[in-house]
Design an enzyme around this catalytic site. Structure first.
Site, PDB file in Angstrom:
ATOM      1  N   ARG A   1       0.443  13.177 -43.938  1.00  0.00           N
ATOM      2  CA  ARG A   1       0.615  12.140 -42.924  1.00  0.00           C
ATOM      3  C   ARG A   1       0.595  12.802 -41.549  1.00  0.00           C
ATOM      4  NH1 ARG A   1       6.820  10.449 -44.561  1.00  0.00           N
ATOM      5  NH2 ARG A   1       7.790  12.492 -44.331  1.00  0.00           N
TER       6      ARG A   1
ATOM      7  N   ASP B   1       1.097  12.498 -37.355  1.00  0.00           N
ATOM      8  CA  ASP B   1       1.928  11.744 -36.427  1.00  0.00           C
ATOM      9  C   ASP B   1       1.073  10.852 -35.528  1.00  0.00           C
ATOM     10  OD1 ASP B   1       4.257  12.912 -37.391  1.00  0.00           O
ATOM     11  OD2 ASP B   1       4.236  14.527 -35.901  1.00  0.00           O
TER      12      ASP B   1
ATOM     13  N   ARG C   1       3.267  21.233 -33.777  1.00  0.00           N
ATOM     14  CA  ARG C   1       3.536  20.893 -32.369  1.00  0.00           C
ATOM     15  C   ARG C   1       4.771  21.623 -31.855  1.00  0.00           C
ATOM     16  NH1 ARG C   1       3.885  14.644 -32.445  1.00  0.00           N
ATOM     17  NH2 ARG C   1       4.420  14.983 -30.249  1.00  0.00           N
TER      18      ARG C   1
ATOM     19  N   TYR D   1      -4.812  23.517 -39.150  1.00  0.00           N
ATOM     20  CA  TYR D   1      -4.750  22.722 -37.930  1.00  0.00           C
ATOM     21  C   TYR D   1      -5.295  23.526 -36.755  1.00  0.00           C
ATOM     22  CZ  TYR D   1      -1.613  19.200 -40.016  1.00  0.00           C
ATOM     23  OH  TYR D   1      -1.077  18.195 -40.781  1.00  0.00           O
TER      24      TYR D   1
END
Length: 245
Positions: free
Chosen positions: A49, A51, A194, A108
């Site tokens: 999932r 954000d 992040r 990522y």
């Protein structure tokens, strides 16, 4: 039969991948289009999932159906879906193969613009008011490989069963006025990338030293790490699987 979908999306207009009670999500759009075309209620399970506002260049989901899916389904789906979601391919897998639990790694990328750039406001952190030391940030990257408990970078009050992750790759690259952070691991915690980027930027700005990252990690406290980097700079770019029988 179980099918895998490879797809991508721009996360700007969505409250993440996973279905939300009141907000628009990528999963909702995907299931709505599949259900319409296949004329049955389709539920999907994603590789993870993302954000609100986070993008995915390459992500997978699986779904089950009694029908035999033909090669025209990706084209039909793309006709039904909004312009910011794109289906790449759909293919059959073993009936117990799982998009989330059978993933062996995820990668990522995070982008930072070192100059004010109106063309990347939805795809990069506009960090042009203060210079960043990429060498210091890469020194900090080496420290990440020394640890596996990343509680300090986990979203507070998350329902993680474990905060243990194995990072395989972490590095910063500069291309002109753009910085790119690439990180790969067997799994990631919610908000982890992040939070790492936000802490790395504090190191690059000289607020803390690279070696201070050890204490941040060892504290196992989210408050010890930096503020999370903005969502729009983050892209899920790859999810790995062993599709062999």
């Amino acid at each position: 039969m179980r099918y895998f979908i490879e797809f991508s999306y721009c996360g700007k207009n969505y409250f993440g991948y996973q279905i939300q009670p009141k907000d628009n999500s990528v999963q909702e759009e995907l299931e709505k289009a599949l259900s319409t075309i296949l004329r049955e209620k389709i539920k999907t399970t994603g590789a993870g999932r993302t954000d609100t506002g986070v993008h995915a260049r390459k992500i997978f989901a699986h779904f089950d159906t009694e029908q035999e899916v033909n090669e025209q389904l990706p084209h039909k789906l793309n006709s039904f879906l909004p312009p910011d979601i794109s289906i790449k391919r759909i293919f059959p897998v073993k009936e117990d193969f799982h998009a989330r639990f059978d993933a062996t790694y995820r990668t990522y990328e995070y982008f930072i613009s070192l100059e004010k750039n109106p063309f990347t406001i939805d795809s990069a952190w506009q960090h042009w008011k203060r210079p960043l030391d990429i060498n210091a940030m890469n020194e900090a990257c080496k420290i990440l490989f020394e640890y596996e408990d990343f509680t300090s970078f986990a979203k507070l009050k998350s329902d993680n069963k474990t905060n243990i992750c194995k990072i395989f790759k972490a590095e910063w690259e500069q291309n002109g006025s753009e910085l790119k952070f690439t990180v790969s691991a067997n799994r990631f915690l919610r908000n982890m990338v992040r939070a790492i980027v936000g802490t790395m930027v504090e190191i690059g700005a000289g607020k803390i030293q690279p070696e201070d990252l050890r204490k941040v990690i060892e504290d196992k406290n989210r408050n010890a790490a930096g503020t999370s980097a903005p969502a729009q700079g983050l892209f899920l770019v790859d999810v790995g699987y062993d599709f062999k029988d």
